[in-house]
Design an enzyme around this catalytic site. Sequence first.
Site, short mmCIF file in Angstrom:
data_model
loop_
_atom_site.label_atom_id
_atom_site.label_comp_id
_atom_site.label_asym_id
_atom_site.label_seq_id
_atom_site.Cartn_x
_atom_site.Cartn_y
_atom_site.Cartn_z
N ASN A 96 -5.91 8.96 3.06
CA ASN A 96 -6.03 9.56 4.41
C ASN A 96 -6.90 10.81 4.44
O ASN A 96 -6.50 11.84 5.00
CB ASN A 96 -4.64 9.86 4.99
CG ASN A 96 -3.92 8.58 5.43
OD1 ASN A 96 -2.97 8.14 4.78
ND2 ASN A 96 -4.38 7.97 6.51
N HIS B 256 -7.46 -2.03 10.62
CA HIS B 256 -6.44 -0.98 10.59
C HIS B 256 -5.38 -1.16 11.67
O HIS B 256 -5.71 -1.26 12.85
CB HIS B 256 -7.15 0.37 10.80
CG HIS B 256 -6.21 1.51 11.05
ND1 HIS B 256 -6.13 2.17 12.27
CD2 HIS B 256 -5.30 2.10 10.25
CE1 HIS B 256 -5.23 3.12 12.19
NE2 HIS B 256 -4.70 3.11 10.99
N LYS C 200 0.86 -1.19 0.00
CA LYS C 200 0.00 0.00 0.00
C LYS C 200 0.89 1.23 0.00
O LYS C 200 1.88 1.27 0.74
CB LYS C 200 -0.90 0.00 1.24
CG LYS C 200 -1.97 1.09 1.19
CD LYS C 200 -3.04 0.86 2.25
CE LYS C 200 -2.63 1.40 3.60
NZ LYS C 200 -3.64 1.12 4.64
N LYS D 208 0.81 5.67 -0.01
CA LYS D 208 -0.03 6.84 0.29
C LYS D 208 -0.20 7.70 -0.96
O LYS D 208 0.73 7.83 -1.78
CB LYS D 208 0.62 7.68 1.39
CG LYS D 208 0.79 6.93 2.71
CD LYS D 208 -0.52 6.66 3.40
CE LYS D 208 -0.30 6.04 4.77
NZ LYS D 208 -1.56 5.76 5.47
N ASP E 150 -3.84 4.80 -0.27
CA ASP E 150 -4.51 5.36 0.90
C ASP E 150 -4.38 6.88 0.86
O ASP E 150 -3.27 7.41 0.91
CB ASP E 150 -3.82 4.81 2.17
CG ASP E 150 -4.53 5.23 3.45
OD1 ASP E 150 -5.46 6.06 3.37
OD2 ASP E 150 -4.14 4.73 4.52
MG LIG Z 1 -5.33 4.23 6.35
#
Ligand SMILES: [Mg+2]
Length: 249
Positions: free
Chosen positions: A78, A178, A45, A47, A76
């Site tokens: 966020n 998470h 993963k 960001k 991700d």
């Molecule tokens: Mg996250």
Amino acid sequence: MAKLLGAHRDGVPCYNTSGGFLSTPLPEVLENIDAALGKGIGGIKVKVGQPDTAADLERVRAVREHLGDKVALMVDANQQWDRGQARRACRALEQFDLTWIEEPLDAYDAAGHAALAERFDTPIATGEMLTSVAEHWDLIRQGSADFVQPDAGRVGGITPFLRVMNLADHNHLSMAPHFAMEIHLHLAAAYPGPTWVEHFEWLEPLFEERLDLSDGRMLVPDRPGLGLTPSAQAEAWTVQHTTITERAG
Ligand SMILES: [Mg+2]
């Protein structure tokens, strides 16, 4: 613990997050990816959510090219996008065959997430910020997440987590808890539907043992409880940061 919860599997597909922060330069991200895959981790993963979405896309493209088509890739954001940005970004990200797009919107924008989940083929993941079963139910009943992402620490422990898990299962959703792999490995192993666990090494110094990885999966330890013993380092930290005051009288 997984067996007490009625585990459906002895290991759970796992992915790495810690190598792909926005502050990490791309060449280092690619090195981190190789190291993670070399350890037996099955997915990666990274960001996204930079002010310039084109820069996100460039990075995701480079990571996908590096990984090839066979390795699972997630992104991700966020909560960095508004609804318009999220629609445009999700549309542009469809080409990369992502396993999911995580938190494209504000964590409490259930309707916005539902619209993205309806509009795009790439699954939407969200839920890590929520702090109760009721908040998760709001998300689930609105169809906001293809992957529900509860955090046992935030929803109040294992018992409320199991309630979220049941709601997700009854609604035919996938689950990707998470953080805190030390707890979530057991909970994910007990989930009947598709699930991933997040590999984060940050809490490892708290424990003597390390969780085994093999062929893209994190293996459920067969030791009692969580299968972990607090480390001497954890004990030292506890003493160091605890102040005991005597009450007068
Ligand atoms: Mg996250």
